[in-house]
Design a protein around this motif. Structure first.
Motif, short mmCIF file in Angstrom:
data_model
loop_
_atom_site.label_atom_id
_atom_site.label_comp_id
_atom_site.label_asym_id
_atom_site.label_seq_id
_atom_site.Cartn_x
_atom_site.Cartn_y
_atom_site.Cartn_z
N SER A 1 18.57 30.19 -14.27
CA SER A 1 18.56 28.94 -15.03
C SER A 1 17.23 28.88 -15.76
N TYR A 2 17.10 27.94 -16.69
CA TYR A 2 15.86 27.81 -17.47
C TYR A 2 15.32 26.40 -17.32
N SER A 3 14.02 26.30 -17.07
CA SER A 3 13.33 25.01 -16.98
C SER A 3 12.43 24.86 -18.19
N ILE A 4 12.48 23.68 -18.83
CA ILE A 4 11.68 23.48 -20.04
C ILE A 4 10.79 22.24 -19.87
N LYS A 5 9.60 22.31 -20.45
CA LYS A 5 8.65 21.20 -20.45
C LYS A 5 8.02 21.11 -21.83
N GLN B 1 0.84 -1.20 0.00
CA GLN B 1 0.00 0.00 0.00
C GLN B 1 0.87 1.25 0.00
N LEU B 2 1.98 1.20 0.74
CA LEU B 2 2.91 2.34 0.78
C LEU B 2 3.50 2.58 -0.60
N SER B 3 3.97 1.52 -1.26
CA SER B 3 4.56 1.65 -2.59
C SER B 3 3.54 2.19 -3.59
N SER B 4 2.32 1.66 -3.55
CA SER B 4 1.27 2.11 -4.47
C SER B 4 0.95 3.59 -4.26
N ASN B 5 0.83 4.00 -2.98
CA ASN B 5 0.51 5.40 -2.68
C ASN B 5 1.65 6.32 -3.07
N MET B 6 2.90 5.91 -2.79
CA MET B 6 4.05 6.74 -3.14
C MET B 6 4.13 6.95 -4.66
N THR B 7 3.89 5.87 -5.41
CA THR B 7 3.92 5.97 -6.88
C THR B 7 2.83 6.92 -7.38
N ASN B 8 1.61 6.76 -6.84
CA ASN B 8 0.49 7.62 -7.28
C ASN B 8 0.73 9.09 -6.91
N ILE B 9 1.23 9.32 -5.69
CA ILE B 9 1.49 10.68 -5.22
C ILE B 9 2.55 11.34 -6.09
N LYS B 10 3.64 10.59 -6.37
CA LYS B 10 4.74 11.12 -7.20
C LYS B 10 4.24 11.45 -8.62
N THR B 11 3.48 10.53 -9.20
CA THR B 11 2.98 10.73 -10.57
C THR B 11 2.06 11.94 -10.67
N SER B 12 1.10 12.04 -9.74
CA SER B 12 0.15 13.17 -9.78
C SER B 12 0.85 14.49 -9.48
N PHE B 13 1.83 14.46 -8.57
CA PHE B 13 2.59 15.67 -8.24
C PHE B 13 3.34 16.19 -9.46
N GLU B 14 4.02 15.26 -10.15
CA GLU B 14 4.80 15.65 -11.33
C GLU B 14 3.91 16.19 -12.45
N LYS B 15 2.71 15.60 -12.58
CA LYS B 15 1.80 16.02 -13.65
C LYS B 15 1.10 17.33 -13.31
N ASN B 16 0.53 17.41 -12.11
CA ASN B 16 -0.29 18.57 -11.74
C ASN B 16 0.52 19.85 -11.58
#
Length: 736
Positions: A182-186, A26-41
């Motif tokens: 510095s410059y950040s690109i997406k 459950q910890l691994s699943s939550n960490m993965t979901n939190i990281k993915t949504s954080f990076e996207k949002n």
């Protein structure tokens, strides 16, 4: 109720395994979901870079390359002698700060990361002085490119006591009138084509005579990749440890059931003769493992779900991400409950089915294997041994499954007990090998522009990022250093100091690239995209950093930099260099303090693992001892009839397993080191260091004492059972 200690032991082991399975998955699943949504949002960058010129046509570039690009200003503010706060200007397009608590920025406000705030006892509403401004903490935030907030990309550990990140508005940052850009690109659209888009953008900058001083893809940013490595480590633990404990439980339950069936062949044979079918008898006996598996699975799963939120909060101490809520995956809850049921049902079926293969007549006569002597026992010449030794050896040989179960239990308890000790020993060795023996400088300064001439203080060096020509995702750094460097001391496998006039590769990079001395590697410079050939002379036996070292003269000649040019300085003493000239500044003490900070929670982890191993070891040893006592009731009763004293009976019955405890511990130590080495090699593939697995002899000795004390405690607890056996047991057996 007659075998409650054995069944209770099985129940506790199932609870522990299901708790660990549920918690880690459950910890691994939550960490993965939190990281993915954080990076996207919050629009995590694809890359960041520092250039020698300011980009004035940002809107045109965004349109031309279908991307978002934003200038980020930053500065390292010295709060005190040993404390640094890295201040960023607020981004609105890329790397947008996520508000964890509090409110967004307005005039004269500042957002800081929660770990730094907690370590330095800062609260929302407190005031921070930043140069000539007084700013109010309006909230706590996370940055998508600083999930693991380390000061330098070469650092392994973060210490929120001495380093933190903060965000202020662009207006407030302009008022400071300091810092670097510095410059950040997406890039928008298909993520699979990011590499080719980056290459096109680099070519454009090159065509515009814009020199890239530093370029970092997000896939090479340790502030992000370390999080993925940690999640991979959790996945490995969640798949191995609970299953190992479940297998141990299956063996235990199988032994208990087999012993029970050996006591009841007459009953089973009578039931057969009375017309009971095999299926009905099978169903009756399978209720034992099924009820234990179901009860243990449900209790362990419930306890595992309760530990999720505290574990997520614990992880956030290291990884700065917003956690809105914890989600529970039904898949892992169902698997956690079904896993012990399936394992124990299969185990129980084979045990019961083997017993039911006999005919009713054979069962009523006591079964086929009554009084059967094993092949090993027949071959051993035991008659020459003393009675006590002969009795102990036969005790083990006449129940091989029981001995195997005890051996596996001790091996597992040993691995759990020494896991934390081995991790601490390995990190201690890593620290001493790298930051005491190899890197002898105290301060490192990297300039934001190429310097020329001979520095008045410090030792000059240069560094540039490269990738393999055959694989642009394999990145590393090439250093140019002085031929008589006082601050870099590299040794080969035999301990001989290497000549820094040669081209030297560090062990982590050599292992990754499978490079040997005199091999030539084709590389591409990430800043100018040109191809180069580097022939390696020696391999340095240092574990931190994927680096290649060469003389500064060779470095400048290879990259066609001016003679006597350099990018940074190493020094024993702090140098007075204007902040606006520096790209970064770091000290070895920062890493050592981060190491001390990290080892504190590790001590709690070692304590937890030690307690768990003690419980598992105690359960296994006590259950096996109980089985030995119950299987030897007649022998114990006869010993009492013959006048054996209590101490002699204790010695014969309880000490028969001593050598298995020792063998199990001896086997457990190398298995632990091998499994840790495999796990660390897998985890550190995405990191710029290798993890040497080692353990101090004192820890090995302490571990053995803990295991043996556990054995002695189980013997003390088992004495009551021996004392309860009366002399009449032998007479009853004879009458039957």
């Amino acid at each position: 109720m007659e075998s409650k200690s054995q069944y209770l032991g099985s129940l506790v082991l199932i609870i522990i395994s299901c708790l660990l399975y549920t918690m880690f998955n459950q910890l691994s699943s939550n960490m993965t979901n939190i990281k993915t949504s954080f990076e996207k949002n919050y629009v995590q960058e694809d890359a960041s870079f520092i250039a020698d010129k300011k980009l004035n046509n940002i809107k045109d570039l965004e349109s031309k390359f279908n991307m978002s690009i934003e200038e980020t200003r930053s500065i390292d503010y010295s709060v005190s002698k040993d404390k640094t706060l890295r201040i960023f200007s607020e981004n609105t397009k890329v790397n947008i700060p996520a508000i964890i608590e509090g409110k967004e920025l307005s005039g004269k406000d500042i957002l800081i990361d929660p770990a730094y705030a907690k370590a330095n006892e800062l609260k929302i509403g407190d005031s921070i002085k930043l140069y000539n401004q007084n700013l109010t903490i309006s909230g706590f935030m996370s940055l998508p490119n600083y999930i693991y907030p380390i000061k330098s990309e070469s650092d392994l550990l973060n210490d929120p006591n001495v380093f933190g990140i903060a965000v202020i508005s662009k207006d407030d940052f302009n008022n400071i009138n300091k810092g670097s850009s510095s410059y950040s690109i997406k890039f928008n659209g298909d993520k699979n084509s990011v590499d080719s888009k980056i290459a096109q953008f680099k070519d454009y900058l090159k065509s515009e005579n814009i020199v890239i001083f530093k370029w970092t893809n997000i896939s090479e940013n340790p502030r992000v990749t370390y999080v993925g490595a940690k999640i991979d480590g959790i996945n490995k633990v969640s798949s191995s440890m609970p299953v190992a404990i479940l297998l141990l439980t299956c063996i235990l339950t199988g032994i208990v059931m087999w012993r029970m069936l050996k006591r009841e062949p007459v009953v089973i044979g009578t039931l057969y003769a009375l017309g009971y079918r095999k299926r009905e008898i099978m169903k009756h006996y399978l209720m034992y493992p099924l009820s234990i598996a179901l009860a243990g699975g449900i209790i362990g799963t419930i306890l595992g779900t309760f530990t999720l939120r505290p574990m997520l909060n614990f992880m956030v101490m290291y990884f700065n991400m917003p956690i809105d809520s914890a989600s529970f995956s039904i898949k892992y809850i169902v698997i956690s409950i079904l896993l012990p049921v399936i394992f124990l049902s299969i185990c129980g079926y084979f045990v019961v089915n083997k017993a039911l293969k006999c005919s009713p007549v054979e069962l009523m006569r006591g079964g086929k294997e009554k009084g059967k002597v094993s092949f090993i026992e027949r071959k051993l010449k035991l008659d020459t041994l003393k009675f006590s030794t002969k009795f102990k050896v036969r005790e083990q040989l006449r129940s091989i499954p029981r001995s195997i179960f005890l051996l596996l239990g001790v091996v597992l308890a040993t691995m759990l007990l020494l896991y934390g000790f081995a991790a601490k020993s390995s990190i201690d060795f890593l620290m001493k090998d790298t930051y005491e023996n190899a890197y002898k400088y105290q301060y490192e300064y990297v300039f934001n522009a190429l310097q020329q001439g001979t520095p008045s203080k410090g030792e000059a060096f240069s560094v540039s990022p490269f990738t393999l020509k055959s694989d642009n995702k394999t990145g590393f750094s090439v250093y140019g250093i002085s031929t008589d460097s006082k601050y870099i001391s590299l040794k080969d496998k035999s301990g001989t100091k290497l000549n820094t006039d040669k081209i030297i590769i560090t062990k982590p990079l050599a292992d990754k690239l499978k490079v040997k001395p005199q091999d030539t590697i084709q590389v591409v410079n990430k800043l100018d995209s040109r191809e180069y050939s580097i022939t390696v002379d020696s391999i340095a036996e240092t574990y931190v950093g994927e680096y290649i070292y060469m003389s500064l003269t060779k470095f400048n000649a290879m990259l066609k930099y001016p003679v006597n040019s350099y990018m940074g300085l190493w020094s024993k003493d702090k140098l007075s260099i204007p902040e606006n000239k520096l790209l970064r500044a770091a000290t070895i003490d920062d890493f050592k303090k981060a190491f001390d900070s990290m080892t504190q929670p590790m001590q709690y982890a070692v304590g937890t693992m030690s307690f768990m191993s003690f419980i598992i070891g105690l359960i296994v040893i006590y259950v096996v001892t109980s089985l030995i006592i119950e299987e030897n009731k007649e022998s114990i009763s006869l010993m009492k009839v013959f006048g054996y004293r209590k101490k002699e009976v204790y010695s014969l019955i309880l000490n028969s397993s001593s050598f298995i405890i020792v063998i199990g511990y001896i086997i457990g130590v190398p298995i632990l080191l091998a499994s840790l080495s495999a796990m660390f090699n897998s985890i550190t593939k995405s990191m710029n260091f290798a993890f040497p697995v080692t353990i101090r002899y004192t820890y090995v000795l302490v571990g053995f004492l803990v295991i043996y004390i556990t054995y002695e405690i189980s013997k003390v607890l088992s004495r009551k059972k021996i004392n309860k056996i009366s002399m009449t047991e032998a007479l009853k057996s004879g009458m039957e």
